[in-house]
Design a protein around this motif. Sequence first.
Motif, PDB file in Angstrom:
ATOM      1  N   GLY A 108       0.836  -1.190   0.000  1.00 23.69           N
ATOM      2  CA  GLY A 108       0.000   0.000   0.000  1.00 23.69           C
ATOM      3  C   GLY A 108       0.870   1.239   0.000  1.00 23.69           C
ATOM      4  O   GLY A 108       1.285   1.730  -1.045  1.00 23.69           O
ATOM      5  N   PHE A 163       4.022   1.661   0.694  1.00 21.80           N
ATOM      6  CA  PHE A 163       5.368   1.571   0.121  1.00 21.80           C
ATOM      7  C   PHE A 163       5.399   0.801  -1.186  1.00 21.80           C
ATOM      8  O   PHE A 163       6.428   0.248  -1.568  1.00 21.80           O
ATOM      9  CB  PHE A 163       6.330   0.938   1.137  1.00 21.80           C
ATOM     10  N   LEU A 164       4.246   0.776  -1.871  1.00 18.70           N
ATOM     11  CA  LEU A 164       4.196   0.046  -3.141  1.00 18.70           C
ATOM     12  C   LEU A 164       5.173   0.633  -4.147  1.00 18.70           C
ATOM     13  O   LEU A 164       5.886  -0.087  -4.850  1.00 18.70           O
ATOM     14  CB  LEU A 164       2.776   0.097  -3.722  1.00 18.70           C
ATOM     15  N   TYR A 165       5.242   1.962  -4.158  1.00 18.33           N
ATOM     16  CA  TYR A 165       6.074   2.622  -5.165  1.00 18.33           C
ATOM     17  C   TYR A 165       7.560   2.294  -4.989  1.00 18.33           C
ATOM     18  O   TYR A 165       8.203   1.823  -5.939  1.00 18.33           O
ATOM     19  CB  TYR A 165       5.785   4.124  -5.131  1.00 18.33           C
ATOM     20  N   PRO A 166       8.138   2.448  -3.774  1.00 18.88           N
ATOM     21  CA  PRO A 166       9.546   2.026  -3.648  1.00 18.88           C
ATOM     22  C   PRO A 166       9.730   0.529  -3.880  1.00 18.88           C
ATOM     23  O   PRO A 166      10.773   0.113  -4.409  1.00 18.88           O
ATOM     24  CB  PRO A 166       9.923   2.402  -2.206  1.00 18.88           C
ATOM     25  N   LEU A 191       9.974   0.117  -7.420  1.00 17.32           N
ATOM     26  CA  LEU A 191      11.219   0.752  -7.851  1.00 17.32           C
ATOM     27  C   LEU A 191      12.379  -0.226  -7.712  1.00 17.32           C
ATOM     28  O   LEU A 191      13.280  -0.280  -8.550  1.00 17.32           O
ATOM     29  CB  LEU A 191      11.460   1.977  -6.973  1.00 17.32           C
ATOM     30  N   VAL A 192      12.337  -1.024  -6.636  1.00 18.47           N
ATOM     31  CA  VAL A 192      13.409  -1.982  -6.406  1.00 18.47           C
ATOM     32  C   VAL A 192      13.479  -2.990  -7.546  1.00 18.47           C
ATOM     33  O   VAL A 192      14.566  -3.408  -7.956  1.00 18.47           O
ATOM     34  CB  VAL A 192      13.218  -2.688  -5.050  1.00 18.47           C
ATOM     35  N   ALA A 247      12.825  -2.451 -10.680  1.00 22.75           N
ATOM     36  CA  ALA A 247      13.544  -1.799 -11.776  1.00 22.75           C
ATOM     37  C   ALA A 247      15.036  -1.717 -11.462  1.00 22.75           C
ATOM     38  O   ALA A 247      15.889  -1.939 -12.333  1.00 22.75           O
ATOM     39  CB  ALA A 247      12.973  -0.404 -12.019  1.00 22.75           C
ATOM     40  N   LEU A 248      15.334  -1.447 -10.195  1.00 23.79           N
ATOM     41  CA  LEU A 248      16.740  -1.376  -9.762  1.00 23.79           C
ATOM     42  C   LEU A 248      17.427  -2.713  -9.982  1.00 23.79           C
ATOM     43  O   LEU A 248      18.560  -2.781 -10.467  1.00 23.79           O
ATOM     44  CB  LEU A 248      16.783  -0.977  -8.287  1.00 23.79           C
ATOM     45  N   LEU A 265      16.671  -4.938 -12.176  1.00 25.31           N
ATOM     46  CA  LEU A 265      16.892  -5.155 -13.609  1.00 25.31           C
ATOM     47  C   LEU A 265      18.205  -4.511 -14.040  1.00 25.31           C
ATOM     48  O   LEU A 265      19.034  -5.130 -14.718  1.00 25.31           O
ATOM     49  CB  LEU A 265      15.726  -4.568 -14.414  1.00 25.31           C
ATOM     50  N   VAL A 266      18.394  -3.251 -13.614  1.00 26.19           N
ATOM     51  CA  VAL A 266      19.634  -2.550 -13.984  1.00 26.19           C
ATOM     52  C   VAL A 266      20.846  -3.266 -13.389  1.00 26.19           C
ATOM     53  O   VAL A 266      21.873  -3.451 -14.043  1.00 26.19           O
ATOM     54  CB  VAL A 266      19.558  -1.074 -13.543  1.00 26.19           C
ATOM     55  N   VAL A 307      21.724  -6.298 -15.431  1.00 30.20           N
ATOM     56  CA  VAL A 307      22.485  -5.965 -16.647  1.00 30.20           C
ATOM     57  C   VAL A 307      23.944  -5.700 -16.283  1.00 30.20           C
ATOM     58  O   VAL A 307      24.866  -6.135 -16.978  1.00 30.20           O
ATOM     59  CB  VAL A 307      21.853  -4.751 -17.359  1.00 30.20           C
ATOM     60  N   GLY A 308      24.151  -5.014 -15.147  1.00 27.94           N
ATOM     61  CA  GLY A 308      25.517  -4.754 -14.692  1.00 27.94           C
ATOM     62  C   GLY A 308      26.276  -6.042 -14.454  1.00 27.94           C
ATOM     63  O   GLY A 308      27.447  -6.171 -14.826  1.00 27.94           O
ATOM     64  N   VAL A 358      25.707  -8.905 -15.859  1.00 31.28           N
ATOM     65  CA  VAL A 358      25.990  -9.505 -17.168  1.00 31.28           C
ATOM     66  C   VAL A 358      27.265  -8.904 -17.748  1.00 31.28           C
ATOM     67  O   VAL A 358      28.149  -9.613 -18.240  1.00 31.28           O
ATOM     68  CB  VAL A 358      24.799  -9.295 -18.125  1.00 31.28           C
ATOM     69  N   VAL A 359      27.371  -7.581 -17.661  1.00 35.04           N
ATOM     70  CA  VAL A 359      28.563  -6.902 -18.195  1.00 35.04           C
ATOM     71  C   VAL A 359      29.823  -7.417 -17.502  1.00 35.04           C
ATOM     72  O   VAL A 359      30.806  -7.798 -18.148  1.00 35.04           O
ATOM     73  CB  VAL A 359      28.445  -5.374 -18.001  1.00 35.04           C
TER      74      VAL A 359
END
Lengths: 167, 510
Positions: free
Chosen positions: A136, A138-141, A144-145, A147-148, A150-151, A154-155, A157-158
């Motif tokens: 409710g 803190f749904l937004y953070p 957000l995590v 998405a974090l 995901l990034v 990718v890091g 993988v690099v």
Amino acid sequence: MLVPISFALLALLALGGALMLLFRRDPVDGVLSLVVTMLALAGIYLQLADPVVAALQVIVYAGAIMVLFLFVTMFVRRAEERGPLGWDRPRFALASIVAACLLGLLVQAIGAFGGNTPTHPGPPAEIAAIAHSLFGEFLYPFELVSALLLVAMVGVVVLGRRGEESS
Amino acid sequence: MPHSIDSLSFEASTAATIESLGQIVPELIVTCTVLAIVLVDLFFIRGKGKRQGPLEMVVLAGMGAALIATWAGFAGEPRAVFGTMMVVDPFSSFFDAVFLLATVLFVFSTMMSNEIAVADRSEYYTLAVGSVLGMMLMASSTDMVSIFISVEFVSLASYVMAGFVRGDRRSSEASLKYVLYGSVSSAVLLFGFSYLYGLTGTTSLIEANQVLYASNPYPLALLFALVLVIAGLGFKIACVPFHFWAPDVYEGAPTPVTAFFTVAPKAAGFALLSRFLVTLLSNPSTSPGFWTFLGSLDWPLLVGILAAGTMTLGNFGALRQTNMKRLLAYSSIAHVGFVLMAVSTLSPEGLHAIIVYMAAYLVMNLGAFLVVIAIRERTGSVDLRDYDGLANDAPMLVVAMVVFLYSLTGLPPSLGFLGKYYVFAETIRQEIWWLAAIGAVNSVIALYYYFRVAKALVFRPLRERQWTGAIPELATSLSVALAAVTLVFGVPWGAFEKVTTYSATLFLGR
């Protein structure tokens, strides 16, 4: 007075683990000391009447993350650095003290139940409350995590691909 | 039980969440761009014949769309979304635009550099655009949870980007240093937040502000928490005494990444720092446009001392450098000092000065880096000793570079002058004479090392040498365009003034 004493014990354990982490030469010793700190912190959370956070602390930090740490440190450590685990006297004494502390806590915790087995119909109220604020307020953070991560993935993988190329 | 789950309140909060999503269109577009880069690379660009172009188009299209969305939302009413997790106000929109424009220039500078292999570009752009998303969230977060996650967003992507060049020891060293210092600073920041949470019982800055003004029983603990938070953020913006990672990281990272790092994450750090200080500490009962601050401690003095130390150490560090990346790294530390000077005034006018300075710095510093990248293509070097007489080889590029250096020094008429003008005007208006004096002395020191570069380019004779390539056409036209912007906007314009003044509007939840 029971609560402050157990808090002092847990706090000493947590501090001791952290200090050991700093001063031990062997990284495996360091990681194992960190496990002590994490478990002591879980005890403190429990004492703050937050069993859910305490359980998460044990499962996630003392459990999963520490196993990963231990695995990685043992994996990267060079073969000649590995000696047999010596059981010299100070180490044994320290281990006994830590074990005694844990035993004391355990006895105290069991004593606190006073022979009653807890009965919980359905999930405890704390879990519902945590779920409510997590999905409710803190749904937004929380999203957000993801998405974090995901990034971060990718890091990884690099970085991982670089190791492949240099070998 | 306070948190009973009834379906009615759940539906209400779902509706609020969906309504909030509609308020953050630029952020959503950037998120979609991240996903689009991964997917386009996976399904449409196959095999060994990877070419430059398609991915760049995706990134530029995404950034363009986000810019349009930002512009569309610019004049909207300042508002909080997702409870008080973040706010959308002219201040955040302005910084969003700064990050997006920096990314556009970053894509162009990557295209003209050979430092990043074309085969690795998809991960590279994913990380870059991911960090831009983090920066946009940094500029608008008003909750300690969302602030920390957005800061980590930027940090994680930056660590990998700094070490992106495979098999390059300097780049790997830069990355490792960045990870170590960065993690420590994140831990310090989080530690400060945990104290703030303990003191106020809320993670929302807006609510914490009200709690602190209702009662502040532990001023010393608050001071401790704020010092930790400022130290954590100070690391991210590389202000003295938390700056020592910056020159090594900026030198070791690939040049386009360095260019990006010196502008975008710093702007995000300043946006966050200003918003944090004002939202948490300004008195809620005073009228808008005038802030007074909590606490017995003299905040302006503390930030002012940081500012003075930062600009002085940055400038003295830059004096001896012969590596252009290192020189610009130290110069960026010095500029951080000037912006901190504006932060130390803690007023709406100071906020306006920060905004103008960051916009100016975006144009002139990225412009200077474009030239450095182009010269690196030509001579294979970023050493100042290889810059001799390049005016004879690439006259237009050198003219643009001289304009950027002129502007970085802060001489009129240029964007850099405009930025410095507002900073000094506000410092003098508040009668912080000592800081204004130190700033003035520093401007003169900066003049020396910027013009050392200009002198090498223009007045030294061109040596016989092996060229490693040609100056990219794109670099010349882009840097000339940026130089023109630097000069044209260096003259105070009514419209520019109006936009930047309006951008200094913060949503404070009152």
